[in-house]
Design a protein around this motif. Structure first.
Motif, PDB file in Angstrom:
ATOM      1  N   ARG A 275      24.197  45.025  49.836  1.00  0.00           N
ATOM      2  CA  ARG A 275      25.026  43.824  49.692  1.00  0.00           C
ATOM      3  C   ARG A 275      24.571  42.960  48.526  1.00  0.00           C
ATOM      4  O   ARG A 275      25.372  42.247  47.940  1.00  0.00           O
ATOM      5  CB  ARG A 275      24.960  42.977  50.969  1.00  0.00           C
ATOM      6  N   GLY A 276      23.308  43.012  48.237  1.00  0.00           N
ATOM      7  CA  GLY A 276      22.778  42.121  47.214  1.00  0.00           C
ATOM      8  C   GLY A 276      22.347  40.827  47.854  1.00  0.00           C
ATOM      9  O   GLY A 276      22.082  40.762  49.054  1.00  0.00           O
ATOM     10  N   CYS A 277      22.334  39.768  47.029  1.00  0.00           N
ATOM     11  CA  CYS A 277      21.807  38.482  47.507  1.00  0.00           C
ATOM     12  C   CYS A 277      22.632  37.953  48.675  1.00  0.00           C
ATOM     13  O   CYS A 277      23.799  38.263  48.829  1.00  0.00           O
ATOM     14  CB  CYS A 277      21.846  37.447  46.403  1.00  0.00           C
ATOM     15  N   GLY A 278      21.995  37.097  49.445  1.00  0.00           N
ATOM     16  CA  GLY A 278      22.720  36.465  50.541  1.00  0.00           C
ATOM     17  C   GLY A 278      21.788  35.610  51.364  1.00  0.00           C
ATOM     18  O   GLY A 278      20.599  35.487  51.061  1.00  0.00           O
TER      19      GLY A 278
END
Lengths: 77, 387
Positions: A41-44
């Motif tokens: 998802r990547g950043c979060g």
């Protein structure tokens, strides 16, 4: 070992709102970036709860906050 | 300088706004929603506080419906360009600002989206709604209306117009640039679809701030896509609100100042402030109405029908000449067309424009008296009334 629940949500705004709602239910949570818990998802942002998160997840969903992922881990603390 | 240009931007701001802006530089300098360190999260908390207070002011159930924009124009463009599709028709009032008319004109040229107008009748809400209703077409997707004219101060029946739009399956967009603040605008109760406003006018925030309140913001195509601090491996724009419509770093310093402006209003007796403003305007109207050399265009201002914005002219003079003279006398007013040519067409003031006096919560009885005294004698200073 204690249980830790990571609840990933869609944004920092979702995370803050969710935290404020959980506060009302006396569920203490911490806002942090997702690390390796949620791949692809990547950043979060997520809420970290130092216990089983079933009740918290239910409350958050009831408030129409999209829960992206729930990860349960064992803490060695 | 006595400031009567509050319809453009309010001045002064409450002291706490400037203090908050200073504090933002000192304590909340990180990027909200990007990092996980304390200052980033604390800054995000302050930004969220502003969403909460805005939600409180407009009686919105969920702070995630609050989207930060650069100004009201930006918010209006977000709705118009994010909602409308080829084949749609838009119905707008005949007193709209260029922030609505220009995007619609561009959409018309690019995609053939049609728009037409309905007349506003000063003080006759029923007739206004009737005229709106009978102009709704089968393909009318959106009804948009200014909540109060930025030129003539006339209020429009937003709640009833929203009901009219919904009855015919259209959405309703309210331009609350001149009313947000001390006017009561309960977003959920009125069942508004979109509300746009500036942060630097009646909300007493810094310039560069604005709000879009959207019932269903996810359904809008974003005006800009880009960094949101989340789901960065996904090429699709995040769907979660408000980030769906807030790409790029938000104006944290401005938002933190805006939060104080809104808090100031929430802690004030807003009804009393509105009453004070309209009473000052009634005094001005009474004085100017007695002068043969002054031309007024609207009815006596009342709290239910007007906001404290008054257009006038000195007979025989262009409005810019008069506001320039007033500037020399120590009064800040705006002349010209106020970015709303359709309002001037309606009131036949396209040739001269109008001088616009707009009152804010910090204006005093003494200031309006001084202003009226100067206007009373302005025709005796013909030699000074030149460009």
């Amino acid at each position: 070992m204690d249980k830790v629940t990571i609840i990933a949500v869609g944004s920092i705004t979702n995370a803050i709102r969710a935290q404020k709602i959980l506060d009302k239910y006396n569920i203490r949570s911490f806002i942090q970036r997702v690390f390796v818990h949620i791949p692809n998802r990547g950043c979060g942002y997520c809420l970290k709860i130092n216990k089983n998160g079933d009740e918290a997840v239910e409350i958050i969903k009831k408030a129409n906050i999209r829960v992206l992922e729930v990860v349960e881990e064992l803490s060695d603390k | 300088m006595i400031y009567f240009d509050n319809a453009a931007t309010t001045f002064p701001k409450p002291r706490c706004v400037a203090d908050a802006v200073r504090e933002a530089f000192d304590k909340y300098g990180a990027n909200p929603g990007r990092g996980g360190h304390d200052m980033s999260v604390n800054t995000a908390m302050k930004v969220y506080e502003c969403r909460q207070n805005a939600a409180k002011l407009f009686s919105v159930s969920n702070p995630e419906k609050i989207v930060f924009t650069q100004n009201c124009t930006h918010a209006l463009n977000t709705v118009l360009k994010g909602f409308l599709r080829r084949g749609d028709h838009v119905l707008i009032s005949d007193m709209e600002h260029n922030s609505v008319v220009r995007p619609l004109y561009a959409l018309n040229r690019r995609f053939g989206i049609e728009f037409s107008t309905f007349p506003i009748y000063e003080g006759d809400d029923e007739r206004t709604c009737y005229e709106c209703r009978r102009r709704i077409r089968r393909n009318t997707a959106l009804v948009e209306c200014i909540h109060a004219s930025n030129v003539f101060g006339i209020k429009t029946p937003a709640k009833q117009l929203c009901q009219t739009a919904h009855r015919y399956g259209a959405k309703f967009l309210l331009d609350a640039a001149q009313t947000a603040g001390i006017e009561e605008i309960p977003f959920d109760e009125w069942n508004l679809d979109y509300l746009c406003t500036a942060g630097h006018k009646g909300l007493y925030g810094p310039t560069g701030t604005g709000l879009l309140i959207a019932k269903n913001g996810k359904s809008l195509r974003p005006l800009t896509e880009g960094g949101s601090g989340t789901s960065s491996l996904d090429k699709n724009q995040p769907e979660d609100m408000p980030e769906h419509l807030e790409s790029g770093t938000v104006n944290t310093v401005g938002i933190i100042g805006l939060n104080e402006g809104i808090s100031y209003l929430l802690n004030s007796d807003r009804k009393a402030l509105a009453q004070k403003e309209i009473e000052l305007m009634q005094y001005v109207y009474d004085r100017l109405n007695r002068l043969n050399h002054i031309e007024l265009y609207t009815a006596y201002p009342q709290i239910n029908t007007h906001v404290p914005v008054l257009s006038f002219n000195v007979k025989g003079y262009n409005s810019e000449i008069i506001t320039s003279y007033l500037n020399d006398e120590g009064f800040a007013l705006r002349g010209g067309y106020h970015c709303a040519p359709s309002a001037h067409k309606k009131y036949s003031t396209l040739k001269t424009g109008t001088c616009r006096m707009s009152i804010g919560i910090f204006n005093t009885a003494d200031e309006v008296k001084q202003f009226c005294d100067v206007l009373e004698n302005i025709h005796k200073n013909d030699n000074k009334l030149t460009l």
